[in-house]
Design a protein around this motif. Structure first.
Motif, short mmCIF file in Angstrom:
data_model
loop_
_atom_site.label_atom_id
_atom_site.label_comp_id
_atom_site.label_asym_id
_atom_site.label_seq_id
_atom_site.Cartn_x
_atom_site.Cartn_y
_atom_site.Cartn_z
N LEU A 9 0.84 -1.20 0.14
CA LEU A 9 -0.12 0.09 -0.09
C LEU A 9 0.86 1.27 -0.15
CD1 LEU A 9 -2.87 -1.05 2.43
CD2 LEU A 9 -2.96 -0.77 0.05
N GLN A 10 1.99 1.49 0.48
CA GLN A 10 2.95 2.47 0.75
C GLN A 10 3.49 2.60 -0.72
OE1 GLN A 10 5.97 1.35 3.56
NE2 GLN A 10 4.52 1.79 5.34
N GLU A 70 0.48 4.03 -2.85
CA GLU A 70 0.30 5.52 -2.51
C GLU A 70 1.58 6.34 -3.20
OE1 GLU A 70 -2.20 7.04 -1.49
OE2 GLU A 70 -3.19 5.47 -0.18
N LYS A 71 2.71 5.79 -2.89
CA LYS A 71 4.08 6.76 -3.43
C LYS A 71 3.97 6.82 -4.82
CE LYS A 71 9.05 6.18 -3.38
NZ LYS A 71 10.16 5.58 -3.03
N GLY A 79 1.26 6.60 -6.94
CA GLY A 79 0.10 7.24 -7.53
C GLY A 79 -0.66 6.54 -8.46
N LYS A 108 -3.78 3.20 -8.95
CA LYS A 108 -4.95 2.71 -8.46
C LYS A 108 -4.99 1.27 -8.25
CE LYS A 108 -6.28 7.00 -9.14
NZ LYS A 108 -5.99 7.97 -8.07
N LYS A 149 -13.05 7.93 -5.70
CA LYS A 149 -12.71 6.84 -4.56
C LYS A 149 -13.92 5.62 -4.70
CE LYS A 149 -8.78 8.10 -3.02
NZ LYS A 149 -7.58 7.23 -3.46
N TYR A 202 -8.58 0.66 0.45
CA TYR A 202 -7.47 0.05 0.88
C TYR A 202 -7.27 -0.29 2.18
CZ TYR A 202 -5.32 2.36 -3.35
OH TYR A 202 -4.92 2.60 -4.51
#
Length: 331
Positions: A107-108, A111-112, A114, A116, A301, A306
């Protein structure tokens, strides 16, 4: 158009994902990769797609926008992390990862970079779950005290036609799967009960190997929630005729679901059991894949979050540890 590659036909749902993608006007399938070369080549030929033997060639291809992952669970962390690093959106079969630390790392990375990510948790889109959440949110059951959810089938039961059961034999490979019935079929009770129970306090579990497989084929877990409610999660590959069951008990009412039958009793409603009409049931939400596509195209969203994916791995990881160590695991 979202140019998408299929990564592995290992999981039993891989073909379903391919077919849904084919019928989605916003997805164009381009390539197939599989950790088993012959299986991948055959699948690519069947679908009229290009086969790519090297995973990194898919991951690094700038003309591929996204990947659909149905690989062994043990490969999720490597594949999803690499895909995210190279800007690929990811749709993946449950669970996200075997351990909570791997889930957090995935998940990191997502997110890092960008991109989906969507984990397929299909029962969160079902009308019966949406109705249950509505009933709970409206307070018709009062304070929730117990949630029981059962999803089980007979995939490991030997028959004349299938001496080892009808599930693929690789479902019993602990190294590939990370577990047995609980990590796979048990995912459904986990994510449904997580949504209804709230913040988790502790997990106690017991896994059984009825037919002496390397992994569990019958399992139960008790989840304690910070609210004081208890979750009873049941799953297995050794139950013939077992219905899907979701039961929610509270201080002011009870909701019982068995397959397609829904019954509600509440002190806030007329006496007796109430069966909702079709008009009272919420509409089924868009599928996980449709929600994924929508987020890629619009940024809106999805309902499947997540947090759902992370908590699914967290409960699974805690249940595995509880069974292995013979103790209650505090979260």
């Amino acid at each position: 158009m979202i140019r998408t590659a299929l990564l592995s036909k290992w999981h039993v749902h891989a073909q379903e994902y391919a077919e849904e993608a084919i019928h989605n006007e916003h997805i164009m399938l381009t390539h197939v990769w599989d950790e088993q070369k012959e299986r991948g080549q055959a699948w690519a030929h069947e679908l009229g797609l290009l086969f790519e033997e090297e995973l990194d060639n898919i991951i690094r291809n700038p003309e591929i926008d996204a990947v659909i992952v149905a690989s062994p669970t043990s490969m999720h962390t490597e594949i999803i992390t690499k895909a995210a690093k190279h800007g690929k959106h990811v749709f993946t079969e449950k669970v996200l990862a075997e351990t909570v630390s791997d889930a957090a790392a995935i998940l990191q990375g997502v997110e890092k970079n960008g991109v989906k990510l969507m984990v397929s948790l299909p029962r969160l889109t079902a009308d019966y779950y949406l109705y249950t959440q509505q009933v709970v949110d409206q307070g018709l059951l009062g304070r929730i005290t117990t949630i029981r959810c059962r999803v089980a089938h007979n995939g490991s039961v030997p028959t004349e036609q299938h001496p080892n059961g009808w599930l693929p034999q690789h479902f019993y490979d602990k190294e590939l799967c990370g577990g047995g019935a609980f990590i796979d079929l048990g995912a459904h009770p986990i994510y449904l009960t997580n949504r209804l129970g709230g913040e988790v306090k502790a997990v106690t579990s017991r896994f059984i190997q009825t037919f002496n497989h390397e992994v569990d084929d019958n399992a139960v877990a008790i989840v304690e929630y910070q609210s004081g409610a208890l979750g009873i999660l049941e799953t297995g590959f050794v139950s013939s005729g077992s219905p899907f069951q979701l039961e929610v008990y509270g201080t002011e009412g009870t909701l019982m679901i068995e397959d397609g039958t829904i019954r509600l009793k509440s002190v806030k409603l007329d006496e007796g059991w109430h069966t909702p009409s079709e008009d009272e049931l919420p509409e089924t939400a868009p599928s996980a894949m449709m929600q994924w596509v929508s987020e890629i195209k619009t940024g809106i969203k999805p309902d499947i979050s997540y947090q759902d994916a992370y908590m699914l791995t967290l409960i699974n990881d805690a249940a595995r540890r509880s069974n292995e160590e013979g103790r209650r695991i505090e979260i």
